[in-house]
Design a protein around this motif. Structure first.
Motif, PDB file in Angstrom:
ATOM      1  N   SER A   1       1.042  -1.422   0.012  1.00  0.00           N
ATOM      2  CA  SER A   1      -0.028  -0.083   0.142  1.00  0.00           C
ATOM      3  C   SER A   1       1.173   1.068   0.085  1.00  0.00           C
ATOM      4  CB  SER A   1      -0.606   0.321   1.205  1.00  0.00           C
ATOM      5  OG  SER A   1      -1.487  -0.929   1.403  1.00  0.00           O
ATOM      6  N   ARG A   2       1.940   1.394  -0.275  1.00  0.00           N
ATOM      7  CA  ARG A   2       2.305   2.962  -0.546  1.00  0.00           C
ATOM      8  C   ARG A   2       3.470   2.677  -2.358  1.00  0.00           C
ATOM      9  NH1 ARG A   2       6.426  -0.705   3.254  1.00  0.00           N
ATOM     10  NH2 ARG A   2       8.380  -1.152   2.038  1.00  0.00           N
TER      11      ARG A   2
ATOM     12  N   GLU B   1       3.598  13.871  -3.618  1.00  0.00           N
ATOM     13  CA  GLU B   1       5.101  13.304  -2.559  1.00  0.00           C
ATOM     14  C   GLU B   1       4.901  13.193  -0.684  1.00  0.00           C
ATOM     15  OE1 GLU B   1       9.937  12.704  -2.789  1.00  0.00           O
ATOM     16  OE2 GLU B   1       9.058  14.034  -3.795  1.00  0.00           O
TER      17      GLU B   1
ATOM     18  N   VAL C   1      -1.758  11.576  -6.648  1.00  0.00           N
ATOM     19  CA  VAL C   1      -1.194  11.848  -4.837  1.00  0.00           C
ATOM     20  C   VAL C   1       0.056  12.435  -5.066  1.00  0.00           C
ATOM     21  CG1 VAL C   1      -0.124  10.388  -2.832  1.00  0.00           C
ATOM     22  CG2 VAL C   1      -1.901   9.454  -4.824  1.00  0.00           C
TER      23      VAL C   1
ATOM     24  N   ALA D   1       5.207   7.827  -0.971  1.00  0.00           N
ATOM     25  CA  ALA D   1       3.822   7.909  -0.425  1.00  0.00           C
ATOM     26  C   ALA D   1       3.480   6.618   0.193  1.00  0.00           C
ATOM     27  CB  ALA D   1       2.085   8.442  -1.796  1.00  0.00           C
ATOM     28  N   ASP D   2       3.082   6.437   1.098  1.00  0.00           N
ATOM     29  CA  ASP D   2       1.813   6.017   2.076  1.00  0.00           C
ATOM     30  C   ASP D   2       0.545   5.740   1.364  1.00  0.00           C
ATOM     31  OD1 ASP D   2       1.055   4.223   3.650  1.00  0.00           O
ATOM     32  OD2 ASP D   2       2.458   4.230   5.342  1.00  0.00           O
ATOM     33  N   LEU D   3       0.080   5.063   1.623  1.00  0.00           N
ATOM     34  CA  LEU D   3      -1.468   5.274   0.503  1.00  0.00           C
ATOM     35  C   LEU D   3      -2.604   4.308   2.120  1.00  0.00           C
ATOM     36  CD1 LEU D   3      -0.646   4.118  -3.301  1.00  0.00           C
ATOM     37  CD2 LEU D   3      -1.167   6.585  -2.348  1.00  0.00           C
TER      38      LEU D   3
ATOM     39  N   ILE E   1      10.413   6.491   0.592  1.00  0.00           N
ATOM     40  CA  ILE E   1       8.767   6.180   0.304  1.00  0.00           C
ATOM     41  C   ILE E   1       8.444   7.086  -0.240  1.00  0.00           C
ATOM     42  CG2 ILE E   1       6.335   5.654   1.738  1.00  0.00           C
ATOM     43  CD1 ILE E   1       7.480   3.725   3.883  1.00  0.00           C
TER      44      ILE E   1
ATOM     45  N   GLY F   1       2.783  11.753   0.475  1.00  0.00           N
ATOM     46  CA  GLY F   1       1.062  10.934   0.783  1.00  0.00           C
ATOM     47  C   GLY F   1      -0.279  11.508   0.492  1.00  0.00           C
ATOM     48  N   GLU F   2      -0.089  12.984  -0.057  1.00  0.00           N
ATOM     49  CA  GLU F   2      -2.123  13.551   0.360  1.00  0.00           C
ATOM     50  C   GLU F   2      -2.593  13.299  -1.396  1.00  0.00           C
ATOM     51  OE1 GLU F   2      -3.038  18.110  -0.036  1.00  0.00           O
ATOM     52  OE2 GLU F   2      -0.941  17.810   0.475  1.00  0.00           O
ATOM     53  N   ILE F   3      -4.057  12.797  -1.629  1.00  0.00           N
ATOM     54  CA  ILE F   3      -3.993  12.912  -2.303  1.00  0.00           C
ATOM     55  C   ILE F   3      -5.016  14.337  -2.434  1.00  0.00           C
ATOM     56  CG2 ILE F   3      -6.375  11.460  -3.060  1.00  0.00           C
ATOM     57  CD1 ILE F   3      -5.318   9.250  -0.685  1.00  0.00           C
TER      58      ILE F   3
ATOM     59  N   THR G   1       7.288   3.722  -3.510  1.00  0.00           N
ATOM     60  CA  THR G   1       8.288   3.473  -3.802  1.00  0.00           C
ATOM     61  C   THR G   1       9.295   4.633  -4.133  1.00  0.00           C
ATOM     62  OG1 THR G   1       8.201   2.218  -1.722  1.00  0.00           O
ATOM     63  CG2 THR G   1      10.392   1.946  -2.305  1.00  0.00           C
TER      64      THR G   1
END
Length: 281
Positions: free
Chosen positions: A165-166, A218, A216, A185-187, A183, A220-222, A168
């Motif tokens: 769920s990320r 960088e 997304v 983005a951590d989703l 990382i 992780g903000e959607i 990389t």
């Protein structure tokens, strides 16, 4: 917000915008399709073992992944497929998505385990295929490395780790090696599949289980979420005449036993505000 321009495929995946047309792999149908911007079929051809990721070498030849054979084929101007590289020695599961850079380096992921038999997942690797055809492990301990992109400056490689769920990121050195893993983005609960990069450095991510495509930043903000009606999105690609058409590969199911019968696969398009990055794919 989206419209369907083509339908009747088994399982469309791995879309690429190239020379004014949309290319994609109908994985379970064993065929690569080429569509014009309105969704009409311009060309199609079979790939043994089922096609997946695609990219073009500096000489204009196409590289296409064979999933089940775990190899790359090269398709030149004569339309013939010729074996280009064997991946089975380092791909423990079906080969899948791929990105090819301007120098001819190809980076191909793999599922890592037998998904359809219920086998437990385990980490696997990305294969790097050099311009001379040599194959090596570019990065390991990845959880189903899937869709991938390379930034326009050719310095950053980003891959979707579906079962982590990320997204990389890695730096790319002059020899094509990947290093400085981090990382992007951590989703959270989102499992990313196919991805593409826009001109602001944001990544569009197909999230099948959420029935949506998300944009997304960088960190992780959607920023944007586009829902997909009556299907699941498995991959996406920016293209069109101005780079602002987001082509989305959709299907109602991912099981080959189902998809080849119901042929619910389709190509949707959404208009977005920011165009393609100019990177790869």
């Amino acid at each position: 917000m989206t419209r369907t321009i083509a339908r009747g495929f088994a399982f469309p995946e791995g879309p690429r915008w190239h020379e004014g047309r949309l290319w994609f792999a109908d994985q379970h149908g064993g065929t690569v399709y080429v569509l014009d911007p309105d969704g009409h079929v311009y060309e199609h051809f079979a790939v043994p073992g089922g096609p997946s990721g695609m990219g073009w070498l500096p000489d204009g030849a196409l590289l296409v992944v064979s999933m089940d054979e775990r190899r790359l084929y090269r398709r030149g101007s004569d339309g013939q497929l010729v074996m280009y590289a064997e991946l089975a020695a380092i791909h423990s599961g079906q080969s899948n998505d791929m990105v090819v850079d301007h120098r001819g380096w190809a980076y191909a992921g793999n599922v890592g385990f037998d998904y359809y038999s219920g086998e437990a997942p385990w980490p696997t690797c990305i294969a790097a295929v050099a311009p001379d055809g040599a194959v090596a492990v570019a990065a390991d301990h990845l959880h189903c490395p899937n869709g991938s992109v390379i930034t326009p400056d050719c310095r950053t490689f980003i891959v979707a780790e579906t079962f982590a769920s990320r997204l990389t990121a890695f730096d790319i050195d002059e020899e094509g090696r990947l290093f400085n893993r981090r990382i992007f983005a951590d989703l959270g609960g989102y499992a990313p599949d196919g991805i593409c990069l826009d001109a602001e450095g944001c990544v569009w991510v197909a999230v099948a289980l959420a029935n949506s495509v998300i944009r997304v930043r960088e960190g992780g903000e959607i920023l944007t979420q586009i829902p997909i009606e009556a299907a699941r999105p498995y991959a996406c690609m920016l293209g069109g005449m101005d780079g602002r058409d987001l082509f989305i590969c959709c299907a109602s199911d991912h099981d080959p036993a189902v998809t080849v019968k119901v042929r619910s696969g389709r190509i949707d398009v959404a208009r977005v505000n920011v165009g393609s990055s100019g990177g790869w794919p």
